[in-house]
Design a protein around this motif. Structure first.
Motif, PDB file in Angstrom:
ATOM      1  N   ASP B  80      -5.972   5.451 -25.254  1.00 51.19           N
ATOM      2  CA  ASP B  80      -7.294   5.177 -24.867  1.00 51.19           C
ATOM      3  C   ASP B  80      -7.382   5.044 -23.570  1.00 51.19           C
ATOM      4  O   ASP B  80      -6.212   4.970 -22.979  1.00 51.19           O
ATOM      5  N   ASP B  81      -8.788   4.874 -23.036  1.00 50.40           N
ATOM      6  CA  ASP B  81      -8.718   4.221 -21.578  1.00 50.40           C
ATOM      7  C   ASP B  81      -8.394   5.430 -20.856  1.00 50.40           C
ATOM      8  O   ASP B  81      -7.864   5.220 -19.637  1.00 50.40           O
ATOM      9  N   LEU B  82      -8.674   6.875 -21.244  1.00 51.96           N
ATOM     10  CA  LEU B  82      -8.164   7.875 -20.421  1.00 51.96           C
ATOM     11  C   LEU B  82      -9.413   8.663 -20.182  1.00 51.96           C
ATOM     12  O   LEU B  82     -10.112   8.954 -20.804  1.00 51.96           O
ATOM     13  N   PRO B  83      -8.918   9.618 -19.016  1.00 49.26           N
ATOM     14  CA  PRO B  83     -10.033  10.613 -18.803  1.00 49.26           C
ATOM     15  C   PRO B  83      -9.970  11.585 -20.011  1.00 49.26           C
ATOM     16  O   PRO B  83      -9.101  11.770 -20.720  1.00 49.26           O
ATOM     17  N   LYS B 280     -17.533   4.195 -25.141  1.00 57.40           N
ATOM     18  CA  LYS B 280     -16.015   4.206 -25.057  1.00 57.40           C
ATOM     19  C   LYS B 280     -15.695   5.343 -24.180  1.00 57.40           C
ATOM     20  O   LYS B 280     -14.506   5.488 -23.461  1.00 57.40           O
ATOM     21  N   LEU B 281     -16.406   6.472 -24.507  1.00 61.11           N
ATOM     22  CA  LEU B 281     -15.782   7.984 -23.771  1.00 61.11           C
ATOM     23  C   LEU B 281     -16.780   7.878 -22.595  1.00 61.11           C
ATOM     24  O   LEU B 281     -16.758   8.907 -21.958  1.00 61.11           O
ATOM     25  N   ALA B 282     -17.485   6.910 -22.300  1.00 61.07           N
ATOM     26  CA  ALA B 282     -18.407   7.197 -20.893  1.00 61.07           C
ATOM     27  C   ALA B 282     -19.131   8.272 -20.976  1.00 61.07           C
ATOM     28  O   ALA B 282     -19.447   9.048 -20.040  1.00 61.07           O
TER      29      ALA B 282
END
Lengths: 438, 438
Positions: B80-83, B280-282
């Motif tokens: 998670d929380d990755l580009p 979440k994926l922006a």
């Protein structure tokens, strides 16, 4: 002879300490009201008067709700999806003018039931009849900071402002030595409190060394009103009055520019973030990543149930993590460990309770929850932080210990009679319907 | 002799029909797989072979997850929380290349358990090895539309694209007369599918009169890539290829301007909204209020568990309602009844299942859930729509009936062995860890 009064064992311990240590197959031993030992479970469960099996779940510090209006549970769903002024003038203000202490006590008991059931062990409250809030929190066995809201108009509780200050001072003295309850001085906001009120509130907070808590820069209306009245922004107004300091907790902090963030950070002001309320009321997005970059302490809260409409900090974390990724168009912003810190140790730090709660460390008070992960939506588990923030819900919490006391066991509340709490809430809701009808 | 096979009684029925009728203290009678009667409970519970007491809770149509990748439950929290590209290239693509049909079956069973437990009765899936998804949905007793993802590169399931078309056609024929499962043709996206692929997929969908489903305008990268390659926006590209029509379901619909919205609406294209994944994926915010103003049908979905990370449509509704208020800086946008419609009858309409499910009306298939409201966070209840959207969570659902069959009773799953489903998921997760380690 048992070493511990309670041992919680057989779970993954997320300590949320400075090193963010995680102990797989760990235990946590409690003596009296405090955490005594934490470690890996190498040679069987240590001796204890009471052993609680975490069954492979997660052992976490209890969550900390940095800002709420607990009794507003009784207004949940009364009116939604309305323009702010219509909501306030036609619903919230009329019913609040009719409230009494018993109403607030019952609403707070309902809130405590919901909070314990969703893993919250500490909450910070701002409302009316706060002595009743303190009494309810105490009865429910919850840790809390409470403060009577102060503003320029008469209050349904204390009447004129002069009595408001007296009421607050009485609260401070009455609860001074309580192990669970502490008191704050809580002026409502810069647009509802005169400079004189604010400075007297600040002096009172400083005299007794208690926190000063205020809503700050929540809406664009507030910014405009403060600028119209005082010619400066809320942050500049706050600073010019001498209120900014490490004793100040600023709730919301939505509309801040870079200069104002630097000023607040420089003064050591702490912030509490309420993403769901800010979204539901269409207030805006607090620049949380910038606050964190400026090394401000940022806790997290739910706000009241009239503007959320729940007290579940798990969904609040989920919303916070997702909202700021979107707002920054960057999926790496506010990762799961950062957000869980905001709901535990950083909320504790914001409330000046970080020597007492917010992490699992020997010497701290035993505020501990168990998250039952033996569920399809938490199986398999590659990363516990991810699951806590993005997949778990409040009702995955199975056990809660507050101040060394077991308050929930296998989702059964031990400190309150849930049926009675809900029946009394139903009674109060019928009163609310009568008030609205008139 | 009993009139009904099942009667669900003693609850507030939210029909979600055209008039949005609500029946207090109502009942719903089922004969075979269909709803036979709905009405107020005037003279005791009608005779039935099985009587289910809603205990004063809410009786709702089962929720409809308009778009997911069910088997990705096995990747929840893996990364998670990755580009985006790091997440895809280092985690998702490598593990997907190793998957087989059994992996997808097990992941989908896990997803079905989570979905039933959180009130979903129908889901629309896009992934690999979709015959296994259909088999899992059927075993779990869920209604679903499944479609094998088609793209320009080789698939771990069918190999070359030619086989992908054959696989899809075989699926269509195999499941043609199934009461629960139907098939769609599902090209992945405009930037991963050549014009030729897209037109062949469209022809196949039209030949068999099944839906054509595609990810559309999800990210800014997609917009840029389509523009670079074809000189036009995704919507214009779609239309120029002749794909736009009432048979097309466009998932995400994030980056659309007013002209494109009018074009999609004019062609009768339907949309599915995934707020949590988009946050979440922006990816951005879909202009849902504008889509609704243009009279487009807009359903709601969770997307897969690698980008959400849960399949709970209750929190998806909550997030949708709050996100669009914020995005429009208007608290009246997407009120609770509108959002609940999106998760029920509008999702059904988007999937072309609205004659079958999505509302409680005599003649429709009996897809029904009961929401247990005897809980502190749902007490008192002034407005059931508000509670469903802003306060309830998936695990407040106590019972679920799909196609006239009781699949969950008091939160106990009747169609699958939950312990086995979770054990198999754990086994598969160990494989995933091995794949990642290599």
């Amino acid at each position: 002879m048992a070493i511990f009064d309670i041992v919680v064992a057989n779970g993954t311990v997320l300590t949320m300490n400075q090193e963010n240590a995680v102990i797989n197959k760990g235990y946590l031993g409690i003596v009296g009201d405090s955490i005594s030992q934490i470690g890996p479970l190498s040679e069987g469960v240590p001796d204890a008067k009471m052993a609680i099996d975490a069954k492979g779940g997660l052992i976490l510090p209890g969550l900390i709700n940095g800002h709420t209006h607990a009794a507003m549970t009784l207004f949940r769903g009364l009116a939604d999806d309305l323009p702010l002024m219509e909501w306030l003038n036609n619903y919230i203000f009329p019913v609040e003018s009719k409230m009494d202490g018993d109403f607030v006590y019952r609403g707070t008991m309902l809130a405590c039931a919901e909070m314990i059931l969703s893993g919250t062990t500490t909450f910070c409250d701002m409302y009316l009849f706060e002595d009743e809030v303190a009494r309810a929190a105490k009865d429910a066995g919850m840790r809390s900071i409470v403060g009577e809201v102060l503003y320029d108009f008469d209050s349904p509780n204390y009447g004129s402002l002069e009595n408001g200050f007296k009421y607050t001072e009485t609260l401070i003295k009455k609860w001074a030595s309580d192990p669970l309850i502490s008191i704050a001085v809580e002026p409502h906001a810069l647009f509802t409190c005169s400079p004189d009120l604010l400075q007297r509130a600040d002096a009172l907070a400083k005299k007794y060394q208690v926190p000063l808590i205020i809503h700050l820069a929540e809406t664009l209306n507030e910014i405009e009103e403060v600028k119209n009245r005082y010619g400066v922004s809320p942050v500049d107004h706050l600073i010019s009055l001498g209120l900014a300091g490490p004793h100040l907790i600023a709730d919301h902090c939505v509309h801040l520019d870079d200069r104002e963030i630097a000023l607040l950070a420089g003064h050591g002001v702490k912030a509490v973030h309420m993403p769901e309320s800010n979204m539901k009321l269409a207030s805006g997005v607090s620049p949380v990543p910038k606050l964190l970059d400026a090394e401000m302490t940022v806790g997290i809260g739910t706000d009241g149930c009239a503007s959320n409409n729940n007290l579940d900090l798990f969904t609040e974390m989920d919303m916070a993590a997702k909202l700021h990724k979107l707002d920054n168009m960057d999926p790496t912003v506010l990762d799961a460990p950062t957000v869980l810190k905001m709901a535990t140790i950083e909320s504790a730090r914001a409330l000046d309770l970080d020597t007492i709660t917010g992490s699992l460390e020997p010497g701290k008070k035993a505020d501990v929850i168990i998250l039952d992960t033996d569920k399809p939506h938490l199986t398999p588990m590659y990363n516990p932080f991810s699951h806590v923030v993005y997949a778990a819900r409040g009702n995955d919490v199975s056990h809660s210990i507050i101040h060394g006391r077991l308050v929930m066991e296998d989702r059964r509340l031990l400190t309150l009679d849930l049926q009675e709490v809900m029946e009394k809430a139903q009674e109060k809701s019928r009163e609310v319907m009568d008030w609205i009808a008139k």
